[in-house]
Design a protein around this motif. Structure first.
Motif, PDB file in Angstrom:
ATOM      1  N   ALA A 488      -8.405   3.486 -34.168  1.00  0.00           N
ATOM      2  CA  ALA A 488      -7.180   3.901 -33.746  1.00  0.00           C
ATOM      3  C   ALA A 488      -7.503   5.139 -33.186  1.00  0.00           C
ATOM      4  O   ALA A 488      -6.954   5.580 -32.037  1.00  0.00           O
ATOM      5  CB  ALA A 488      -6.146   3.903 -34.703  1.00  0.00           C
ATOM      6  N   ALA A 489      -8.245   5.842 -33.629  1.00  0.00           N
ATOM      7  CA  ALA A 489      -8.777   7.189 -33.135  1.00  0.00           C
ATOM      8  C   ALA A 489      -9.481   7.200 -31.980  1.00  0.00           C
ATOM      9  O   ALA A 489      -9.601   7.875 -31.008  1.00  0.00           O
ATOM     10  CB  ALA A 489      -9.478   8.089 -34.043  1.00  0.00           C
ATOM     11  N   GLN A 490     -10.467   5.968 -31.797  1.00  0.00           N
ATOM     12  CA  GLN A 490     -10.913   6.002 -30.503  1.00  0.00           C
ATOM     13  C   GLN A 490     -10.524   5.530 -29.363  1.00  0.00           C
ATOM     14  O   GLN A 490     -10.636   6.090 -28.535  1.00  0.00           O
ATOM     15  CB  GLN A 490     -12.156   4.797 -30.824  1.00  0.00           C
ATOM     16  N   LYS A 491      -9.419   4.586 -29.727  1.00  0.00           N
ATOM     17  CA  LYS A 491      -8.669   4.314 -28.536  1.00  0.00           C
ATOM     18  C   LYS A 491      -7.865   5.445 -28.101  1.00  0.00           C
ATOM     19  O   LYS A 491      -7.789   5.711 -26.758  1.00  0.00           O
ATOM     20  CB  LYS A 491      -7.477   3.367 -29.177  1.00  0.00           C
ATOM     21  N   TYR A 492      -7.217   6.342 -28.849  1.00  0.00           N
ATOM     22  CA  TYR A 492      -6.539   7.715 -28.331  1.00  0.00           C
ATOM     23  C   TYR A 492      -7.557   8.642 -27.754  1.00  0.00           C
ATOM     24  O   TYR A 492      -7.084   9.162 -26.578  1.00  0.00           O
ATOM     25  CB  TYR A 492      -5.742   8.112 -29.353  1.00  0.00           C
ATOM     26  N   ALA A 493      -8.749   8.774 -28.426  1.00  0.00           N
ATOM     27  CA  ALA A 493      -9.639   9.551 -27.585  1.00  0.00           C
ATOM     28  C   ALA A 493      -9.917   9.327 -26.416  1.00  0.00           C
ATOM     29  O   ALA A 493     -10.257   9.973 -25.284  1.00  0.00           O
ATOM     30  CB  ALA A 493     -10.983   9.629 -28.520  1.00  0.00           C
ATOM     31  N   ASN A 494     -10.129   7.828 -25.987  1.00  0.00           N
ATOM     32  CA  ASN A 494     -10.570   7.260 -24.642  1.00  0.00           C
ATOM     33  C   ASN A 494      -9.429   7.570 -23.879  1.00  0.00           C
ATOM     34  O   ASN A 494      -9.576   8.019 -22.581  1.00  0.00           O
ATOM     35  CB  ASN A 494     -10.742   5.827 -24.539  1.00  0.00           C
ATOM     36  N   THR A 495      -8.047   7.472 -24.216  1.00  0.00           N
ATOM     37  CA  THR A 495      -6.956   7.760 -23.481  1.00  0.00           C
ATOM     38  C   THR A 495      -6.903   9.239 -22.827  1.00  0.00           C
ATOM     39  O   THR A 495      -6.460   9.507 -21.864  1.00  0.00           O
ATOM     40  CB  THR A 495      -5.729   7.437 -24.334  1.00  0.00           C
ATOM     41  N   LEU A 496      -7.293  10.155 -24.129  1.00  0.00           N
ATOM     42  CA  LEU A 496      -7.349  11.662 -23.566  1.00  0.00           C
ATOM     43  C   LEU A 496      -8.414  11.999 -22.446  1.00  0.00           C
ATOM     44  O   LEU A 496      -8.193  13.180 -21.736  1.00  0.00           O
ATOM     45  CB  LEU A 496      -7.876  12.370 -24.846  1.00  0.00           C
ATOM     46  N   LEU A 497      -9.256  11.176 -22.298  1.00  0.00           N
ATOM     47  CA  LEU A 497     -10.068  11.629 -21.158  1.00  0.00           C
ATOM     48  C   LEU A 497      -9.596  11.716 -19.743  1.00  0.00           C
ATOM     49  O   LEU A 497      -9.915  12.337 -18.777  1.00  0.00           O
ATOM     50  CB  LEU A 497     -11.511  10.324 -21.060  1.00  0.00           C
ATOM     51  N   GLY A 498      -8.322  11.214 -19.591  1.00  0.00           N
ATOM     52  CA  GLY A 498      -7.673  11.171 -18.466  1.00  0.00           C
ATOM     53  C   GLY A 498      -6.926  12.769 -18.221  1.00  0.00           C
ATOM     54  O   GLY A 498      -6.344  12.962 -17.330  1.00  0.00           O
ATOM     55  N   THR A 499      -7.046  13.520 -19.376  1.00  0.00           N
ATOM     56  CA  THR A 499      -6.470  14.860 -19.136  1.00  0.00           C
ATOM     57  C   THR A 499      -7.500  15.887 -19.380  1.00  0.00           C
ATOM     58  O   THR A 499      -7.198  16.981 -19.781  1.00  0.00           O
ATOM     59  CB  THR A 499      -5.491  14.982 -20.558  1.00  0.00           C
ATOM     60  N   CYS A 500      -8.676  15.726 -18.962  1.00  0.00           N
ATOM     61  CA  CYS A 500      -9.847  16.786 -18.765  1.00  0.00           C
ATOM     62  C   CYS A 500      -9.523  17.885 -18.438  1.00  0.00           C
ATOM     63  O   CYS A 500     -10.020  18.870 -18.592  1.00  0.00           O
ATOM     64  CB  CYS A 500     -10.995  15.876 -18.685  1.00  0.00           C
ATOM     65  N   ASP A 501      -8.639  17.774 -17.049  1.00  0.00           N
ATOM     66  CA  ASP A 501      -8.551  18.903 -16.381  1.00  0.00           C
ATOM     67  C   ASP A 501      -7.203  19.704 -16.877  1.00  0.00           C
ATOM     68  O   ASP A 501      -6.628  20.900 -16.118  1.00  0.00           O
ATOM     69  CB  ASP A 501      -8.540  18.407 -14.937  1.00  0.00           C
ATOM     70  N   SER A 502      -6.636  19.084 -17.773  1.00  0.00           N
ATOM     71  CA  SER A 502      -5.357  19.667 -18.289  1.00  0.00           C
ATOM     72  C   SER A 502      -5.775  20.727 -19.388  1.00  0.00           C
ATOM     73  O   SER A 502      -6.642  20.468 -20.121  1.00  0.00           O
ATOM     74  CB  SER A 502      -4.293  18.487 -18.906  1.00  0.00           C
ATOM     75  N   THR A 503      -4.672  21.743 -19.587  1.00  0.00           N
ATOM     76  CA  THR A 503      -4.848  22.756 -20.691  1.00  0.00           C
ATOM     77  C   THR A 503      -4.397  22.287 -21.792  1.00  0.00           C
ATOM     78  O   THR A 503      -3.194  21.566 -21.722  1.00  0.00           O
ATOM     79  CB  THR A 503      -4.152  23.994 -20.232  1.00  0.00           C
ATOM     80  N   GLY A 504      -4.964  22.258 -22.945  1.00  0.00           N
ATOM     81  CA  GLY A 504      -4.482  21.734 -24.336  1.00  0.00           C
ATOM     82  C   GLY A 504      -4.666  20.346 -24.567  1.00  0.00           C
ATOM     83  O   GLY A 504      -5.375  19.838 -23.683  1.00  0.00           O
ATOM     84  N   ILE A 505      -4.167  19.868 -25.715  1.00  0.00           N
ATOM     85  CA  ILE A 505      -4.080  18.274 -26.027  1.00  0.00           C
ATOM     86  C   ILE A 505      -2.986  17.962 -26.471  1.00  0.00           C
ATOM     87  O   ILE A 505      -2.202  18.593 -27.365  1.00  0.00           O
ATOM     88  CB  ILE A 505      -5.235  18.308 -27.074  1.00  0.00           C
ATOM     89  N   LYS A 506      -2.478  16.807 -25.982  1.00  0.00           N
ATOM     90  CA  LYS A 506      -1.174  16.155 -26.450  1.00  0.00           C
ATOM     91  C   LYS A 506      -1.420  15.366 -27.678  1.00  0.00           C
ATOM     92  O   LYS A 506      -2.201  14.394 -27.568  1.00  0.00           O
ATOM     93  CB  LYS A 506      -0.320  15.537 -25.371  1.00  0.00           C
TER      94      LYS A 506
END
Length: 627
Positions: A488-506
């Motif tokens: 489950a953590a891996q799935k969300y970590a992969n999703t977060l790659l689309g926010t590399c240029d954003s500030t912070g983490i959701k």
């Protein structure tokens, strides 16, 4: 970890000359010796004989209740985020450094700084040590204390810090414990000593000796100093295989806890070897001049449980896990003569006990254990049987649950003597999947084991502490690694790659606990960080922060959490930087009931953190609990 507010940290580097004009009222320098500098706002980096001060804006807010010592430790840990050694032992520049925690607003921000290589980074605190002469100076006095090394009179010079060897952190230069990789190297052992002084601390001293060669590894207090009265000090050392002796001495020859504690105090001396208590002198009312604790650090190979030979998890980190944990091989005998796993269900009902029943079924739906609605009001019953290895389900039925409207009922499932699952607050039915005889260590990779170990020894340290009416006398509760939480953590970590240029983490929408981190940059800033360093950010860096700034810490240490799994993702961005996310998931989730216990007031956040159970999130990860 659910939504929190992280303080904004702006780091600005300026030269000594510009500081003198704008910031440095009353600041004086004698060569490289710093006589005075406001310790709660600044740190210093030295390069080529030139001092550069770095202002930490926003570290403290106007409502901060932390002590000066805690503030200095916070500043030290902040510095470690911005100055990291490269492979050649040099300090790399902070340009392009971007390391973030959630949320999106108010994230860390780096200002452009000088491109010099930092040869040394040090914190400026109340006590300055001359590294060459080993003399201690007060900020407001440039004369050394007891320059001849003679012992001070009672009640005069005391160590202003919490480290056994002086200073305010466990990163003292005398300490052999490597601060960036808090676990020791291959076949090295970790010795930790904790000392609490009585009201006559000037009588107390100690030493740590390698019995194999008779050499003294460390001793305290430093020459010319005393420990402070009724104060806790600690230190850690990495040691090779061998036998060791920790000795505590009282020159008053009356021990550390004799007499009326309100007058004389009550101290203690504890020694830990590889995270486990090796010996302790606590609440000892006898009179003595010296006591000792013996320790034997054996090679790690002799401490491996050896219940699995999984090649992906057979290296040093997984050896460390196996030195702490054991996968049960069965504790009972089945009718066919094979080893089975002892399953025990303990249930305490509320005042409507005749509503409550439960059943255990195997994966084919066959009933293996059960209890009808037979327990009287507020009563308790235990049922036990021997089950073969496999997957099962426990279903507890009650109209409105057994906690907490009509009483403090609960149920607990033990496999091979270890509590595996439990609950009490539900409506109608509560089902827990569980596995018997599952070798969860054998399923782990070396990186999994690295994540587990970084969490485990911190939980051991915190759970064994004592904070009076907040929590005390708790047994250490380890975590078990879950491959489904990792997935489950891996799935969300992969999703977060689309926010590399954003500030912070959701945060993800999940009923699991969650801690997130991100690093982005070129060169070493984009490398894969050790799990130890990321977990340090989650826990150590927030030790003296109030709720909810410390919500990473509370989730990682949450007492009713029993399972964890961590994963990471990586992406090369358009400017050539490397973007990485680290995601850790936990079951059950932490940071629950914080409002009920007024967590923002003082240390109240420890109360819900250390409760035996809490109602938030499922106890078992997807795929079920396991022993």
């Amino acid at each position: 970890m659910k939504s929190i507010t992280i303080l904004s940290l702006v780091v600005v580097a300026v030269s000594a000359q510009s500081l003198r004009g704008e910031w440095a009222d009353g600041v004086e320098e004698v060569g490289e010796q710093i006589e005075f500098f406001p310790n709660e706002e600044y740190v210093v980096a030295r390069s080529g004989g030139v001092d550069r001060r770095i202002l930490l804006e926003g570290v403290l807010d106007e409502n901060d209740t932390t002590t000066d010592e805690e503030d200095e430790m916070m500043a030290t840990r902040m510095m470690e985020e911005y100055f990291v050694e490269d492979g050649d032992g040099e300090f790399v520049d902070v340009v392009d450094h971007d390391y973030e925690f959630e949320p999106a607003a108010d994230e860390m921000e780096m200002a452009e700084v000088d491109n010099s290589d930092y040869a040394d980074v040090d914190i400026v605190g109340n006590l300055i040590e001359d590294d060459d002469e080993h003399e201690f100076y007060w900020d407001e006095d440039d004369e050394p204390i007891n320059k001849d090394g003679s012992a001070p009179e009672p009640g005069t010079v005391t160590i202003e810090g919490n480290h056994l060897l002086g200073g305010d952190t466990e990163d003292d230069l005398y300490d052999q414990y490597e601060r960036r990789t808090a676990t020791c190297g291959n076949n090295m052992g970790e010795i930790k000593i904790i000392l609490k002084t009585d009201m006559y601390a000037y009588e107390t001293s100690w030493s740590l000796v390698n019995k194999s060669n008779g050499k003294t590894i460390a001793k305290g207090p430093p020459a010319g100093t005393n420990y402070a009265d009724s104060r806790i000090y600690s230190g850690r050392w990495c040691v090779p295989v061998g036998q060791y002796r920790a000795v505590v001495r009282d020159r008053g020859q009356d021990g550390m806890c004799a007499g009326n504690p309100s007058i004389y105090g009550c101290g203690y001396f504890k020694a830990y070897l590889n995270g486990q208590i090796a010996g302790q002198i606590t609440n000892d009312k006898s009179r003595w001049s010296a006591k000792q604790i013996e320790m034997n650090h054996a090679p790690i190979s002799s401490r491996i449980d050896g219940t699995s030979t999984n090649q992906s998890g057979s290296g040093n980190w997984c050896n460390k896990v196996r030195s702490v944990m054991k996968v049960p091989q069965g504790t009972c005998t089945l009718p066919n003569g094979q080893r089975g796993h002892r399953a025990r269900v303990v249930i305490k009902v509320d005042k409507y006990g005749k509503e409550t029943s439960w059943v255990v079924k195997d994966q084919n739906g066959n009933v293996r254990m059960k209890m009808g609605a037979i327990v009287a009001a507020n009563g308790q019953k235990v049922v036990e049987d021997c089950l073969p290895a496999g997957t099962y389900s426990l279903t507890v039925s009650d109209m409105d649950g057994i906690c907490c409207k009509h009483g403090q009922g609960h149920y607990k499932l033990y496999i091979d003597g270890k509590e595996t699952a439990g609950g009490g607050s539900f409506i109608g039915k509560d089902t827990r999947q569980f596995k018997c005889g599952y070798d969860w260590i054998g399923a782990m990779s070396e990186r999994d084991c690295e994540w587990w170990f970084a969490h485990d020894y911190r939980r051991r340290d915190w759970h064994n502490r004592c904070y009076g009416n907040l929590y005390c006398n708790k047994s250490y509760r380890h975590l078990k690694y879950s491959q489904t939480l990792k997935a489950a953590a891996q799935k969300y970590a992969n999703t977060l790659l689309g926010t590399c240029d954003s500030t912070g983490i959701k945060h993800d929408s999940t009923d699991q606990g969650e801690n997130l981190a991100k690093n982005k940059g070129k060169g070493s800033w984009g490398r894969q960080y050790p799990a130890e360093l990321v977990t340090k950010r989650f826990v150590d860096n927030e030790e003296f922060w109030p709720w909810n700034k410390n919500a990473h810490l509370t989730q990682a240490l949450w007492y009713s959490t029993r399972y964890m799994g961590c994963a990471e993702s990586k992406k090369i961005t358009s400017d050539g930087s490397t973007c990485r996310f680290q995601v850790c998931r936990y079951a059950k989730a932490g940071n629950c009931l914080m409002g009920k216990y007024n967590a923002a007031q003082g240390k109240n956040w420890m109360k819900p953190m250390m409760m035996d159970d809490s109602p938030c999130g499922p106890t078992c990860p997807p795929g079920g609990c396991h022993n």
